[in-house]
Motif scaffolding. Structure first.
Motif, PDB file in Angstrom:
ATOM      1  N   ILE A 142       0.826  -1.209   0.000  1.00 25.60           N
ATOM      2  CA  ILE A 142       0.000   0.000   0.000  1.00 25.60           C
ATOM      3  C   ILE A 142       0.863   1.263   0.000  1.00 25.60           C
ATOM      4  CG2 ILE A 142      -1.681   1.327   1.349  1.00 25.60           C
ATOM      5  CD1 ILE A 142      -2.880  -1.379   2.240  1.00 25.60           C
ATOM      6  N   GLY A 143       1.840   1.326   0.899  1.00 21.60           N
ATOM      7  CA  GLY A 143       2.657   2.535   1.008  1.00 21.60           C
ATOM      8  C   GLY A 143       3.451   2.837  -0.242  1.00 21.60           C
ATOM      9  N   THR A 144       4.063   1.813  -0.841  1.00 20.42           N
ATOM     10  CA  THR A 144       4.883   2.068  -2.030  1.00 20.42           C
ATOM     11  C   THR A 144       4.038   2.484  -3.226  1.00 20.42           C
ATOM     12  OG1 THR A 144       4.851  -0.278  -2.669  1.00 20.42           O
ATOM     13  CG2 THR A 144       6.695   0.482  -1.298  1.00 20.42           C
ATOM     14  N   THR A 145       2.856   1.863  -3.392  1.00 19.98           N
ATOM     15  CA  THR A 145       2.039   2.229  -4.553  1.00 19.98           C
ATOM     16  C   THR A 145       1.369   3.586  -4.347  1.00 19.98           C
ATOM     17  OG1 THR A 145       0.232   0.848  -3.698  1.00 19.98           O
ATOM     18  CG2 THR A 145       1.676  -0.122  -5.352  1.00 19.98           C
ATOM     19  N   ARG A 146       0.988   3.910  -3.107  1.00 20.57           N
ATOM     20  CA  ARG A 146       0.518   5.276  -2.856  1.00 20.57           C
ATOM     21  C   ARG A 146       1.652   6.274  -3.064  1.00 20.57           C
ATOM     22  NH1 ARG A 146      -4.637   5.668  -0.501  1.00 20.57           N
ATOM     23  NH2 ARG A 146      -4.203   7.821   0.093  1.00 20.57           N
ATOM     24  N   GLY A 147       2.886   5.806  -2.969  1.00 22.78           N
ATOM     25  CA  GLY A 147       4.060   6.621  -3.261  1.00 22.78           C
ATOM     26  C   GLY A 147       4.540   6.476  -4.688  1.00 22.78           C
ATOM     27  N   TRP A 148       3.627   6.203  -5.608  1.00 18.51           N
ATOM     28  CA  TRP A 148       3.835   6.250  -7.051  1.00 18.51           C
ATOM     29  C   TRP A 148       4.557   5.042  -7.650  1.00 18.51           C
ATOM     30  CZ3 TRP A 148       1.275   9.702  -9.967  1.00 18.51           C
ATOM     31  CH2 TRP A 148       0.779  10.851  -9.317  1.00 18.51           C
ATOM     32  N   ALA A 149       4.827   3.991  -6.878  1.00 20.07           N
ATOM     33  CA  ALA A 149       5.504   2.832  -7.450  1.00 20.07           C
ATOM     34  C   ALA A 149       4.640   2.164  -8.521  1.00 20.07           C
ATOM     35  CB  ALA A 149       5.848   1.822  -6.364  1.00 20.07           C
ATOM     36  N   ARG A 150       5.235   1.970  -9.686  1.00 24.19           N
ATOM     37  CA  ARG A 150       4.564   1.234 -10.770  1.00 24.19           C
ATOM     38  C   ARG A 150       4.768  -0.265 -10.632  1.00 24.19           C
ATOM     39  NH1 ARG A 150       6.124   2.266 -16.319  1.00 24.19           N
ATOM     40  NH2 ARG A 150       4.009   1.497 -16.740  1.00 24.19           N
ATOM     41  N   GLY A 151       5.826  -0.647  -9.934  1.00 24.21           N
ATOM     42  CA  GLY A 151       6.103  -2.050  -9.703  1.00 24.21           C
ATOM     43  C   GLY A 151       6.605  -2.237  -8.289  1.00 24.21           C
ATOM     44  N   VAL A 152       6.285  -3.387  -7.705  1.00 24.33           N
ATOM     45  CA  VAL A 152       6.686  -3.703  -6.335  1.00 24.33           C
ATOM     46  C   VAL A 152       7.314  -5.089  -6.327  1.00 24.33           C
ATOM     47  CG1 VAL A 152       5.900  -4.097  -3.964  1.00 24.33           C
ATOM     48  CG2 VAL A 152       4.852  -2.278  -5.350  1.00 24.33           C
ATOM     49  N   LEU A 153       8.576  -5.142  -5.887  1.00 29.25           N
ATOM     50  CA  LEU A 153       9.310  -6.401  -5.837  1.00 29.25           C
ATOM     51  C   LEU A 153       9.823  -6.661  -4.433  1.00 29.25           C
ATOM     52  CD1 LEU A 153      11.518  -6.097  -9.056  1.00 29.25           C
ATOM     53  CD2 LEU A 153       9.731  -7.794  -8.661  1.00 29.25           C
ATOM     54  N   LEU A 154       9.650  -7.883  -3.967  1.00 26.40           N
ATOM     55  CA  LEU A 154      10.342  -8.330  -2.780  1.00 26.40           C
ATOM     56  C   LEU A 154      11.593  -9.097  -3.210  1.00 26.40           C
ATOM     57  CD1 LEU A 154       7.342  -9.347  -0.505  1.00 26.40           C
ATOM     58  CD2 LEU A 154       8.424  -7.115  -0.836  1.00 26.40           C
TER      59      LEU A 154
END
Length: 482
Positions: free
Chosen positions: A355-367
């Motif tokens: 949630i935090g990264t995508t609300r912070g404009w992330a187009r992609g999220v990787l662990l």
């Protein structure tokens, strides 16, 4: 593109202030289908009694009667999404290829990368050469001490042919929309001040050969049927680990390398591969800022990649506000035995890293590691208690789906590539949210994390209609409707 609404210091938009900013004037079109429309829910609870389980349906009704209201506004649109996933490290690929039988391997890859009921991962990361999660330390152009290879005559991706390549190609066959990014942990040792993969920095005379090395990697993978969507020039460039490959590359060096060498070369040879700067923590946003301030480098940098191990996720939005034309990606975080409480980990990964990264404009999220074994490996140096998204028991191939799996799948299964993030109120009454609208069919997906130690009741309002729901304590839910 519309910008984010003003928010209080904690990133939350309170219902009262939301009404001041966005008066409810949604009739007709945004009221959507009949008020009795069904909303589907999937829930994971901190006590693990529900794991991405189908919850009770909800139905829209006129108005909103609950004290806590989550507003969803599809008119407010932000970034489009590449996807969610985890890194196919050497360790992950070796385990999948060698510790699973063919049926186990097919089942796991279909679950991770396949459509629902699979997790639908659509983004992954490869290491260009070894990381700490490799069984040996290598680059794709190693030379004996004191020898160099500026023409790259010895370049070869053969070290990846036994595991990384077949696993990545199998994932692409399952999900052709899978985007692959790649990052080196070190240039070949002969290019560095230490003449070693361990520590050191890139020699100025090696800038041109290293740019060609990265371009050769893209070409070699392309020839194998694996397009490289994005590239960073160095993983964690402010860190020089003592027992596994690493390389310090300060912002002035990165700007000179990108602007004078890598940028022009990729523009000529691989114009569809993005260059992302930084690939390091939230705690030093000034470093990518210095690169973006360089006019020559700036024209080749598509965006900035972030890790979680220091600082605050809110710096992503702050940097985006300064350079709104640059993309944002979140490219690494790992859980591990240092944080043993399952429910706390679920909340951290869902609230901050999805949630935090995508609300912070992330187009992609990787662990980080897609898979590790029961001993948190294999690895050579570096982290000895990191946890994979899944754990593969090397004795029998049994799969354990960890907290990270569920946090990711609550987004990746329901938010498809090309989806657009839309506005939703967040951070009120211990409820964090993010919302998306899928491009292919217009379906909306709303993620809600309840971090409270008690159930929370709320209404979700869109236009003149809403639905009511109560989430269990320390739970995560995804709601979908059209």
């Amino acid at each position: 593109m519309l910008t984010s609404p003003p928010v209080p210091g904690d990133g939350a938009v309170r219902p009262s202030s939301w009404k001041k900013i966005f008066p409810v004037m949604l009739l007709g079109a945004l009221a959507g289908p009949a008020l009795a429309q069904t909303v589907q829910a999937w829930i994971t609870t901190g006590d693990q009694t529900q794991l991405l389980a189908r919850g009770a349906d909800a139905r829209f009704h006129p108005g909103a009667r609950a004290a806590t209201i989550i507003e969803v506004d599809p008119r407010q649109r932000f970034q489009d999404m590449v996807g969610f996933g985890a890194a196919i490290t050497d360790a992950s690929a070796w385990l999948i290829q060698n510790k699973l039988n063919p049926q186990q391997r097919a089942d796991l890859l279909n679950e991770l990368f396949g459509k629902a009921p699979g997790a639908g991962f659509s983004f992954t990361r490869l290491t260009i050469g070894a990381s700490d999660f490799s069984r040996s330390h290598y680059s794709f152009d190693d030379m004996p001490p004191g020898q160099t290879d500026p023409e790259l005559r010895h370049f070869s991706i053969d070290p990846n042919r036994a595991d990384v390549l077949p696993v990545t190609k199998a994932a692409l066959a399952i999900n052709p929309r899978l985007r692959v990014m790649a990052s080196p942990w070190s240039a070949p040792g002969w290019m560095k001040s230490t003449d070693s993969l361990i520590q050191g920095t890139l020699k100025p005379e090696a800038y041109a050969p290293f740019a060609r090395y990265l371009s050769r990697y893209i070409s070699a993978y392309q020839q194998e049927g694996v397009p490289i969507y994005a590239l960073t020039l160095q993983n964690e460039p402010h860190f020089e680990p003592k027992d596994y490959p690493g390389m310090r590359v300060d912002p002035a060096q990165r700007a000179a390398f990108i602007g004078g060498h890598l940028g022009p070369l990729l523009a000529k040879e691989h114009p569809h591969t993005r260059i992302l700067d930084w690939d390091h923590n939230w705690d030093a946003p000034g470093s990518p800022a210095e690169v973006l301030k360089d006019a020559t480098a700036n024209q080749y940098v598509a965006g900035v990649a972030w890790h979680c191990y220091g600082g605050d996720v809110r710096v992503q939005a702050a940097l985006h506000d300064r350079w709104p034309d640059k993309e944002t990606f979140f490219t690494e975080c790992s859980g591990g035995k240092w944080a043993p409480v399952w429910s706390d980990n679920l909340q951290h990964f869902a609230r901050t890293l999805v949630i935090g990264t995508t609300r912070g404009w992330a187009r992609g999220v990787l662990l980080w590691n897609l898979a590790l074994d029961e001993h948190d490996g294999p690895h050579l140096g570096g982290c000895n208690d990191c946890r994979g998204v899944v754990t593969i028991d090397s004795r029998d191939g049994k799969i354990t789906r960890n907290e990270e799996y569920y946090a990711l799948a609550h987004a990746s299964r329901f938010v498809r590539p090309g989806a657009r993030r839309i506005a939703s109120t967040s951070g009120y009454d211990q409820l964090d949210t993010v919302a998306f609208r899928n491009a292919d069919d217009g379906e909306l997906a709303l993620l809600v994390a309840n971090s409270a130690r008690a159930p929370r009741s709320f209404a979700v309002r869109i236009g003149q209609r809403s639905f009511d729901y109560t989430l269990p304590a320390t739970s995560v839910a995804t709601f979908t409707w059209k």
